[in-house]
Write a protein that holds these residues in place. Structure first.
Motif, PDB file in Angstrom:
ATOM      1  N   GLN A 270       0.819  -1.208   0.000  1.00  0.00           N
ATOM      2  CA  GLN A 270       0.000   0.000   0.000  1.00  0.00           C
ATOM      3  C   GLN A 270       0.853   1.258   0.000  1.00  0.00           C
ATOM      4  O   GLN A 270       0.555   2.229  -0.717  1.00  0.00           O
ATOM      5  CB  GLN A 270      -0.925  -0.017   1.214  1.00  0.00           C
ATOM      6  CG  GLN A 270      -2.008  -1.087   1.140  1.00  0.00           C
ATOM      7  CD  GLN A 270      -2.762  -1.245   2.446  1.00  0.00           C
ATOM      8  OE1 GLN A 270      -2.456  -0.571   3.439  1.00  0.00           O
ATOM      9  NE2 GLN A 270      -3.740  -2.123   2.460  1.00  0.00           N
ATOM     10  N   LEU A 271       1.917   1.273   0.812  1.00  0.00           N
ATOM     11  CA  LEU A 271       2.780   2.452   0.863  1.00  0.00           C
ATOM     12  C   LEU A 271       3.495   2.671  -0.466  1.00  0.00           C
ATOM     13  O   LEU A 271       3.635   3.813  -0.929  1.00  0.00           O
ATOM     14  CB  LEU A 271       3.794   2.299   2.000  1.00  0.00           C
ATOM     15  CG  LEU A 271       3.212   2.435   3.411  1.00  0.00           C
ATOM     16  CD1 LEU A 271       4.243   2.032   4.458  1.00  0.00           C
ATOM     17  CD2 LEU A 271       2.745   3.859   3.660  1.00  0.00           C
ATOM     18  N   LEU A 272       3.938   1.583  -1.106  1.00  0.00           N
ATOM     19  CA  LEU A 272       4.582   1.714  -2.410  1.00  0.00           C
ATOM     20  C   LEU A 272       3.590   2.211  -3.461  1.00  0.00           C
ATOM     21  O   LEU A 272       3.952   2.999  -4.343  1.00  0.00           O
ATOM     22  CB  LEU A 272       5.178   0.368  -2.832  1.00  0.00           C
ATOM     23  CG  LEU A 272       6.402  -0.087  -2.019  1.00  0.00           C
ATOM     24  CD1 LEU A 272       6.736  -1.534  -2.337  1.00  0.00           C
ATOM     25  CD2 LEU A 272       7.607   0.808  -2.293  1.00  0.00           C
ATOM     26  N   GLU A 273       2.352   1.756  -3.352  1.00  0.00           N
ATOM     27  CA  GLU A 273       1.324   2.225  -4.282  1.00  0.00           C
ATOM     28  C   GLU A 273       1.087   3.723  -4.116  1.00  0.00           C
ATOM     29  O   GLU A 273       1.016   4.471  -5.098  1.00  0.00           O
ATOM     30  CB  GLU A 273       0.024   1.464  -4.021  1.00  0.00           C
ATOM     31  CG  GLU A 273      -1.137   1.947  -4.895  1.00  0.00           C
ATOM     32  CD  GLU A 273      -2.458   1.354  -4.448  1.00  0.00           C
ATOM     33  OE1 GLU A 273      -3.484   1.762  -5.007  1.00  0.00           O
ATOM     34  OE2 GLU A 273      -2.471   0.507  -3.545  1.00  0.00           O
ATOM     35  N   LEU A 274       0.987   4.183  -2.872  1.00  0.00           N
ATOM     36  CA  LEU A 274       0.780   5.613  -2.630  1.00  0.00           C
ATOM     37  C   LEU A 274       1.944   6.433  -3.145  1.00  0.00           C
ATOM     38  O   LEU A 274       1.758   7.515  -3.724  1.00  0.00           O
ATOM     39  CB  LEU A 274       0.574   5.855  -1.140  1.00  0.00           C
ATOM     40  CG  LEU A 274      -0.742   5.343  -0.542  1.00  0.00           C
ATOM     41  CD1 LEU A 274      -0.724   5.479   0.975  1.00  0.00           C
ATOM     42  CD2 LEU A 274      -1.916   6.103  -1.129  1.00  0.00           C
ATOM     43  N   ALA A 275       3.161   5.930  -2.943  1.00  0.00           N
ATOM     44  CA  ALA A 275       4.331   6.651  -3.444  1.00  0.00           C
ATOM     45  C   ALA A 275       4.300   6.742  -4.960  1.00  0.00           C
ATOM     46  O   ALA A 275       4.628   7.787  -5.550  1.00  0.00           O
ATOM     47  CB  ALA A 275       5.610   5.951  -2.981  1.00  0.00           C
ATOM     48  N   GLY A 276       3.892   5.651  -5.616  1.00  0.00           N
ATOM     49  CA  GLY A 276       3.796   5.664  -7.074  1.00  0.00           C
ATOM     50  C   GLY A 276       2.730   6.617  -7.567  1.00  0.00           C
ATOM     51  O   GLY A 276       2.901   7.311  -8.575  1.00  0.00           O
ATOM     52  N   GLU A 277       1.600   6.687  -6.842  1.00  0.00           N
ATOM     53  CA  GLU A 277       0.533   7.610  -7.228  1.00  0.00           C
ATOM     54  C   GLU A 277       1.004   9.059  -7.128  1.00  0.00           C
ATOM     55  O   GLU A 277       0.694   9.885  -7.991  1.00  0.00           O
ATOM     56  CB  GLU A 277      -0.678   7.391  -6.329  1.00  0.00           C
ATOM     57  CG  GLU A 277      -1.417   6.097  -6.604  1.00  0.00           C
ATOM     58  CD  GLU A 277      -2.532   5.863  -5.606  1.00  0.00           C
ATOM     59  OE1 GLU A 277      -2.684   6.699  -4.685  1.00  0.00           O
ATOM     60  OE2 GLU A 277      -3.246   4.850  -5.739  1.00  0.00           O
ATOM     61  N   LEU A 278       1.733   9.378  -6.071  1.00  0.00           N
ATOM     62  CA  LEU A 278       2.232  10.739  -5.904  1.00  0.00           C
ATOM     63  C   LEU A 278       3.191  11.096  -7.019  1.00  0.00           C
ATOM     64  O   LEU A 278       3.112  12.186  -7.614  1.00  0.00           O
ATOM     65  CB  LEU A 278       2.928  10.860  -4.542  1.00  0.00           C
ATOM     66  CG  LEU A 278       3.580  12.208  -4.237  1.00  0.00           C
ATOM     67  CD1 LEU A 278       2.534  13.316  -4.232  1.00  0.00           C
ATOM     68  CD2 LEU A 278       4.303  12.157  -2.904  1.00  0.00           C
ATOM     69  N   GLU A 279       4.073  10.176  -7.364  1.00  0.00           N
ATOM     70  CA  GLU A 279       5.050  10.421  -8.424  1.00  0.00           C
ATOM     71  C   GLU A 279       4.365  10.656  -9.759  1.00  0.00           C
ATOM     72  O   GLU A 279       4.699  11.583 -10.503  1.00  0.00           O
ATOM     73  CB  GLU A 279       5.997   9.227  -8.516  1.00  0.00           C
ATOM     74  CG  GLU A 279       7.071   9.375  -9.592  1.00  0.00           C
ATOM     75  CD  GLU A 279       7.945   8.141  -9.689  1.00  0.00           C
ATOM     76  OE1 GLU A 279       8.852   8.143 -10.533  1.00  0.00           O
ATOM     77  OE2 GLU A 279       7.714   7.177  -8.935  1.00  0.00           O
ATOM     78  N   THR A 280       3.352   9.830 -10.057  1.00  0.00           N
ATOM     79  CA  THR A 280       2.658   9.955 -11.337  1.00  0.00           C
ATOM     80  C   THR A 280       1.844  11.235 -11.391  1.00  0.00           C
ATOM     81  O   THR A 280       1.790  11.914 -12.411  1.00  0.00           O
ATOM     82  CB  THR A 280       1.743   8.737 -11.556  1.00  0.00           C
ATOM     83  OG1 THR A 280       2.551   7.557 -11.558  1.00  0.00           O
ATOM     84  CG2 THR A 280       0.996   8.838 -12.873  1.00  0.00           C
ATOM     85  N   ALA A 281       1.200  11.594 -10.276  1.00  0.00           N
ATOM     86  CA  ALA A 281       0.376  12.803 -10.266  1.00  0.00           C
ATOM     87  C   ALA A 281       1.214  14.049 -10.527  1.00  0.00           C
ATOM     88  O   ALA A 281       0.774  14.978 -11.212  1.00  0.00           O
ATOM     89  CB  ALA A 281      -0.338  12.917  -8.917  1.00  0.00           C
ATOM     90  N   VAL A 282       2.425  14.074  -9.998  1.00  0.00           N
ATOM     91  CA  VAL A 282       3.293  15.233 -10.197  1.00  0.00           C
ATOM     92  C   VAL A 282       3.894  15.243 -11.597  1.00  0.00           C
ATOM     93  O   VAL A 282       3.977  16.277 -12.259  1.00  0.00           O
ATOM     94  CB  VAL A 282       4.414  15.233  -9.131  1.00  0.00           C
ATOM     95  CG1 VAL A 282       5.425  16.324  -9.431  1.00  0.00           C
ATOM     96  CG2 VAL A 282       3.817  15.421  -7.742  1.00  0.00           C
ATOM     97  N   ARG A 283       4.273  14.051 -12.092  1.00  0.00           N
ATOM     98  CA  ARG A 283       4.969  13.977 -13.373  1.00  0.00           C
ATOM     99  C   ARG A 283       4.039  14.114 -14.569  1.00  0.00           C
ATOM    100  O   ARG A 283       4.393  14.674 -15.591  1.00  0.00           O
ATOM    101  CB  ARG A 283       5.718  12.642 -13.441  1.00  0.00           C
ATOM    102  CG  ARG A 283       6.624  12.536 -14.663  1.00  0.00           C
ATOM    103  CD  ARG A 283       7.396  11.230 -14.675  1.00  0.00           C
ATOM    104  NE  ARG A 283       6.536  10.077 -14.790  1.00  0.00           N
ATOM    105  CZ  ARG A 283       6.377   9.163 -13.852  1.00  0.00           C
ATOM    106  NH1 ARG A 283       7.005   9.263 -12.702  1.00  0.00           N
ATOM    107  NH2 ARG A 283       5.566   8.138 -14.030  1.00  0.00           N
TER     108      ARG A 283
END
Length: 302
Positions: free
Chosen positions: A71-84
């Motif tokens: 779950q934490l890795l998923e949230l980190a990936g979502e944040l990265e994609t939202a910014v990029r």
């Protein structure tokens, strides 16, 4: 220690079954993988895996830690994609597995709204009343109602799934209305083949009560049970997302309102956070917003 990388190493080791395979995929040396695992164990304060020369097995602490790391890795990936990629419109095809009852009662309308918003997306709905293997059947996303999911899959909880015990007014006029949960044993109860087939469980004023039930109709999906209930065949325990409309109209009547059947989680389940397509991510976000913590189908019926 880079805790995100340590969690990524841990998840990869579990998924691939060995530290060597994880080291190759992550392009790390075997000693570095071992150090990440040791550092993660120091952080959580427990041993996560039993490591031998032949196999790896999760400890009890490891089984609890694994889904949280995902779950934490998923949230980190979502944040990265939202910014990029803030302006990328989803496009492509999504293959979604869902039960017949939830598809017909709720999901089809949601998907229709989604594709109107994102016309570049094609959704292939696999309406199946069985648990599918996401990898073997090329499923991008499965909607599952459960409190006990496969820890090797990633799940996002969408909302709560409650059940309601109900019958038609005609059935109750003929056979009487149960006053206590124990009375259900004397009624014709229409049962689901996979959920509470012969034992219905309730919370009654904080007390857990299990009631043996039986009847002359069993089905492997809820819509069939609701149709039989509407036809005055007996009493059924139905998901509220399905029964809500009939309860509001009076075609079905809720019985034993003080007895609460076990609530389950409605989950969106998928296989991997790594390189998640923007289309899948947008669908997850859309469904999370559509099906809120207190869903609208649980409101407005007596």
């Amino acid at each position: 220690m880079d805790r995100l990388n340590a969690m990524r190493v841990f998840v990869t080791v579990v998924d691939l079954g060995s530290q060597s395979a994880a080291a190759d995929q992550l392009q790390l040396s075997r000693p570095v993988v071992s150090r990440y695992l040791a550092a993660l164990e120091d952080w959580v304060g427990a041993r996560l895996m039993q490591r031998t020369t032949r196999k790896l097995s999760l400890t009890a602490a490891g089984q609890q830690t694994l889904p949280r790391c995902r779950q934490l890795l998923e949230l980190a990936g979502e944040l990265e994609t939202a910014v990029r990629q803030p302006d990328d419109a989803p496009r492509g095809e999504l293959r979604i597995s869902v039960s017949t009852s939830f598809a017909q009662a709720q999901l089809v309308a949601a998907i229709a709204d989604y594709v109107q918003r994102y016309p570049g997306v094609k959704v292939d709905l696999q309406v199946l009343d069985r648990t599918v293997n996401l990898v073997d059947e090329r499923i991008d996303l499965a909607i599952r109602t459960s409190n006990d999911l496969d820890p090797n899959l990633i799940a996002r909880r969408l909302t709560v799934c409650r059940s309601v015990v109900c019958a038609s007014p005609a059935y109750l006029r003929q056979h009487g209305t149960p006053q206590r949960v124990e009375d259900l044993s004397r009624h014709n109860c229409l049962t689901h083949a996979y959920f509470g087939h012969d034992l219905w469980q309730f919370d009654v004023q904080g007390q857990q009560i299990a009631v043996p039930v039986a009847g002359n109709i069993t089905a492997n999906e809820a819509m069939t049970l609701q149709t039989a209930t509407l036809a005055n065949a007996g009493i059924a325990m139905l998901p509220s997302y399905l029964a809500a409309a009939a309860l509001r109209s009076g075609e079905l009547v809720r019985v034993l309102p003080e007895a609460q059947p076990q609530a389950l989680s409605l989950n969106a389940v998928y296989t991997s956070r790594k390189h998640m397509p923007a289309t899948l991510r947008s669908m997850l976000d859309f469904l999370s917003q559509r099906f809120q913590a207190e869903p609208e189908w649980d409101q407005g019926w007596p």
